[in-house]
Design a protein around this motif. Structure first.
Motif, PDB file in Angstrom:
ATOM      1  N   ARG A  97       0.821  -1.194   0.000  1.00  0.00           N
ATOM      2  CA  ARG A  97       0.000   0.000   0.000  1.00  0.00           C
ATOM      3  C   ARG A  97       0.864   1.257   0.000  1.00  0.00           C
ATOM      4  NH1 ARG A  97      -1.964  -0.299   4.684  1.00  0.00           N
ATOM      5  NH2 ARG A  97      -3.676  -1.739   4.240  1.00  0.00           N
ATOM      6  N   ASP A 101       0.791   3.967  -3.006  1.00  0.00           N
ATOM      7  CA  ASP A 101       0.431   5.359  -2.736  1.00  0.00           C
ATOM      8  C   ASP A 101       1.552   6.317  -3.142  1.00  0.00           C
ATOM      9  OD1 ASP A 101      -1.994   4.534  -1.762  1.00  0.00           O
ATOM     10  OD2 ASP A 101      -1.381   4.574   0.341  1.00  0.00           O
ATOM     11  N   VAL A 252     -13.993   7.432   0.400  1.00  0.00           N
ATOM     12  CA  VAL A 252     -13.465   6.079   0.222  1.00  0.00           C
ATOM     13  C   VAL A 252     -14.228   5.066   1.070  1.00  0.00           C
ATOM     14  CG1 VAL A 252     -11.165   6.825  -0.468  1.00  0.00           C
ATOM     15  CG2 VAL A 252     -11.698   6.592   1.964  1.00  0.00           C
ATOM     16  N   ASP A 261     -14.719  -0.750  -3.780  1.00  0.00           N
ATOM     17  CA  ASP A 261     -13.315  -0.908  -3.380  1.00  0.00           C
ATOM     18  C   ASP A 261     -13.264  -2.007  -2.328  1.00  0.00           C
ATOM     19  OD1 ASP A 261     -10.695  -0.725  -2.430  1.00  0.00           O
ATOM     20  OD2 ASP A 261     -10.624   1.443  -2.743  1.00  0.00           O
ATOM     21  N   GLY A 263     -10.916  -2.748  -0.483  1.00  0.00           N
ATOM     22  CA  GLY A 263     -10.133  -2.351   0.671  1.00  0.00           C
ATOM     23  C   GLY A 263      -8.874  -3.191   0.858  1.00  0.00           C
ATOM     24  N   VAL A 265      -8.758   0.603   2.909  1.00  0.00           N
ATOM     25  CA  VAL A 265      -8.534   1.976   2.486  1.00  0.00           C
ATOM     26  C   VAL A 265      -8.069   2.788   3.683  1.00  0.00           C
ATOM     27  CG1 VAL A 265     -10.256   1.847   0.653  1.00  0.00           C
ATOM     28  CG2 VAL A 265     -10.947   2.625   2.917  1.00  0.00           C
ATOM     29  N   GLN A 266      -7.417   3.908   3.356  1.00  0.00           N
ATOM     30  CA  GLN A 266      -6.920   4.802   4.387  1.00  0.00           C
ATOM     31  C   GLN A 266      -7.866   5.992   4.541  1.00  0.00           C
ATOM     32  OE1 GLN A 266      -4.053   4.298   6.268  1.00  0.00           O
ATOM     33  NE2 GLN A 266      -4.000   2.298   5.272  1.00  0.00           N
ATOM     34  N   THR A 301      -7.010   2.693   9.130  1.00  0.00           N
ATOM     35  CA  THR A 301      -7.188   1.738   8.040  1.00  0.00           C
ATOM     36  C   THR A 301      -8.555   1.082   8.198  1.00  0.00           C
ATOM     37  OG1 THR A 301      -4.809   1.302   8.035  1.00  0.00           O
ATOM     38  CG2 THR A 301      -6.214  -0.251   6.847  1.00  0.00           C
TER      39      THR A 301
END
Length: 747
Positions: A97, A101, A252, A261, A263, A265-266, A301
């Motif tokens: 991740r 990113d 998100v 998504d 996941g 996710v942030q 998270t």
């Protein structure tokens, strides 16, 4: 120079043609050749879409398809996370991740077990690729590095892998143990605490049932995941202005809830999210609940908690500044697995709860609304086995056929499912139709055979149909007599109790209904005052530790020893002595011919409790009064009028303001009487000052004057109870019970 095209700096001049030289390939030809080379390469490769699009797989070569997909999984178009399920031990997703990113290349090592059982190590390399238009893709390359891993380092890696597996297995065992008790009021909080201690961070569950809310427990009554929730954005969110100089961050969290998504996710606690959005709701709650004592911005998270058809909620992980995940675990893989397992178990529990409610509703709807029977004391009872989700094939019916005739039927359809219950409903309707049309029970069952054969019902059924005819009273005798005629279709014989002796009525036997038309016999006998008939299904006597004949003998012995002189008392005694540990559904019908001259109550009086199940209709109020008065007489309780009035008001309240069948229960507490009335309306009763300009509204005031009362919720509604003032229960001298026929129904 004049005459030459002006070119931007850095752009080379076009190539000069050389006579005899091979022309340079075009860009299109190079692309086709490169694609063909990558497709034919023996090194497994794949290409994903951009990070914003969920890293969906856009292309893979033949070598990669052969190794990870076996040529059978259509993984192209799915997110990159699908590859994690194709290996035995996936990588920790946190380094991946970070690299994705930041747009930097990254390498991770995964392991798998080959078909021959050998442990293999694979290195996955991810490199960013800038495509036309500025779009970013990722090229993945898989290389088998098992031979490069030396024996010492391989052993260390294997030991470390085993240690991680044991830690993960221990954690999964603890969580699985907690998940087995989803009814516990703090189950999700306890799971979050266990996970937090294991991975070294703060963890919480948020369920998306009635909006996204922090959850410590599971509401199993929420519909399962087939129900899709709407987005959290408010109606006018688009009109809200973001902070000056900033733009709204992408929601998100809503993407995870919608399944767009997968996941994790942030969620940045410092980013501005649209007001009322899922990310905004979560951000605000995490700030106040999980990060209120933290001064620095922390990383949050979010993992989805997936059900079968939608995401049920979120597993939220808050990593405190300066802390890292515990090295003994692979946190990303572990938390994702636990979230997935929790989601499936929650969804399963909700699905079972919904089916249980559906089955119970179906079963209650099919319970007969027993007719008033003149001149007979009748008590009925039905109890489904809880293992069968309250759906069974046992059934009964009591019919007032004419002014002088009463019909009693009890049966059992093979099986314990919705199909058995549906067949039971059809059988009940068929028997009812012919019972009103024909007189002899044998003739009725013959016609039932014929019709069932034409209907092609999927299940066979056993039953007993009996018709009781009230004979004219002879002046010299002074007592009404009843003529009993019955026929059996593969069902257990009824029990006749007369003068303290019991015998089985095993005449007029025949095959099960559903095996084709057959000739049915009819047996008959005359009933005397004080006689008791017990109709039942096999759940009353069938046990694993004895055969059916032994159960019949035990039932006959206990029936002969019954001391109660009312049908409800006979039924309660038999249930307590024979049917206390049922292994199947139970249906019982007790019919007693009252005896004015000799009905007396023995000192023990039988079980000091009674129960009746009544239809939700006004006639049940009078039926309840009659049942309470007769029970008080049987128990030698003074103050029957007070008990009658309280029971009448409670039942009337349930009939007027509740729904479903009404259950009436009467208990001797040793000091006074306790009356309970249950209905399916969960709203509590409220005393009022009466209704203006119309009668009524004083029922609970009457109850308050005569008793201490209260209520409690149940799984299907509520129970209202009352303990009578100034009424003492005792067992005194023998006391004669007046000749009053009554009907009661119990469940």
């Amino acid at each position: 120079m004049e005459g030459r095209d002006a070119r931007p700096a850095g752009v080379p001049d076009p190539p000069v043609a050389v006579p005899g030289a091979v022309p340079a390939p075009s860009v299109g030809a190079l692309s086709e050749a490169l694609l063909a080379a990558l497709e034919a390469s023996t090194v497994p490769m794949f290409l994903t879409g951009p990070r914003r699009g969920g890293l969906r797989l856009e292309w893979m070569n033949a070598a990669f398809r052969g190794q990870v997909a076996d040529g059978t999984h259509a993984v192209v178009g799915e997110p990159l996370s699908v590859l994690r399920d194709l290996v035995q031990e996936g990588p920790d997703i946190d380094p991946l991740r970070t690299a994705f990113d930041g747009g930097s290349a990254v390498q991770v090592v995964v392991h798998d077990v080959a078909a021959d059982g050998e442990l293999r190590w694979h290195q996955l390399s991810f490199s960013p690729v800038q495509a036309a238009g500025g779009s970013e893709h990722w090229l993945g390359v898989q290389v088998d590095v098992s031979d490069q891993v030396g024996e010492p380092s391989g052993e260390r890696a294997t030991v470390e892998l085993s240690r991680r597996r044991m830690a993960r297995l221990d954690l999964m065992t603890q969580v699985s143990s907690l998940l087995t008790d989803l009814d516990h009021p703090l189950v999700l909080r306890e799971i979050a605490d266990v996970l937090g201690r294991a991975v070294g961070c703060r963890i919480a569950f948020y369920m998306n049932d009635k909006g996204l809310v922090y959850a410590e427990s599971v509401d199993v009554n929420t519909p399962p995941s087939s129900r899709i929730r709407t987005r959290h954005h408010p109606r006018h969110a688009a009109q809200s202005a973001p902070p000056e100089g900033r733009a709204w961050a992408r929601d998100v969290v809503q993407d995870v809830l919608d399944g767009e998504d997968l996941g994790p996710v942030q969620v940045d606690l410092g980013d501005p999210y649209p007001p009322g959005s899922a990310s905004d709701v979560l951000q605000r709650d995490v700030r106040s609940r999980l990060a209120a004592d933290l001064t620095e911005t922390v990383g949050v998270t979010v993992y989805p908690v997936p059900g079968r058809r939608r995401v049920l909620g979120l597993l939220v992980v808050v990593l405190e500044p300066g802390r890292e995940f515990m090295p003994s675990l692979t946190p990303g893989t572990t938390l994702r697995s636990i979230a997935r397992r929790a989601g499936m178990l929650i969804d399963t529990a909700r699905l079972y709860a919904r089916e249980h409610r559906l089955a119970e509703t179906l079963q209650r709807a099919m319970l007969p609304e027993q007719a008033d029977v003149t001149g007979l004391d009748v008590w009925t009872y039905y109890a489904p086995n809880s293992d069968h989700a309250q759906v069974g094939g046992d059934w009964y019916d009591v019919l007032q056929l004419t002014e002088r005739d009463v019909g009693v039927v009890i049966g059992d359809v093979v099986g314990h499912d919705v199909e058995a219950a549906a067949t039971m409903g059809q059988m009940r309707s068929v028997v009812r139709s012919y019972a009103f049309e024909m007189t002899l029970p044998g003739d009725v069952l013959e016609r039932v055979d014929e019709l069932v054969s034409g209907m092609r019902l999927p299940r066979a059924s056993s039953l007993v149909y009996a018709r009781l005819e009230r004979l004219p009273v002879e002046p010299s005798q002074g007592e009404p007599l009843w003529e009993l005629a019955y026929s059996r279709a593969g069902h257990l014989p009824p029990v006749l109790v007369r003068a303290g002796a019991a015998r089985l009525l095993d005449g007029a036997a025949g095959t099960l209904i559903g095996y084709g038309p057959s000739v049915r016999a009819t047996a008959s006998l005359r009933l005397l005052p004080g006689d008791v008939l017990v109709f039942y299904t096999d759940g009353l006597i069938e046990r694993r530790d004895r055969d059916l004949r032994a159960g019949l003998e035990a039932l006959a012995a206990e029936a002969g020893a019954v001391s109660a002189v009312d049908a409800a008392g006979v039924g309660e005694q038999l249930l307590s002595r024979v049917g206390s540990t049922p292994e199947d559904d139970i249906a019982v019908v007790v019919v007693r011919v009252p005896d004015v001259r000799s009905d007396v109550v023995p000192t023990d009086g039988g079980p000091r409790s009674r129960r009746w199940l009544l239809p939700s209709e006004p006639t049940s109020i009078a039926r309840a009064r009659h049942a309470v008065v007769r029970t008080c007489q049987a128990w030698q309780v003074e103050g029957a009028s007070q008990a009658e009035l309280v029971a009448s008001e409670l039942v009337a309240n349930a009939v007027m303001h509740g729904w479903g069948h009404v259950a009436l229960r009467l208990f001797d507490t040793g000091r006074t009487l306790r009356i309970e009335v249950e209905d399916a309306n969960p709203s509590p009763p409220v005393p009022t000052d009466g209704h203006v300009n119309r009668g009524g509204g004083y029922g609970m005031q009457i109850v308050e004057r005569l008793a201490d009362w209260g209520w409690r919720p149940t799984r299907t509604g509520k129970i209202v109870w009352a303990k009578l003032h100034g009424v003492s229960t005792f067992t005194g001298a023998l006391r004669r019970v007046p000749d009053t026929g009554s009907s009661g129904q119990s469940s």
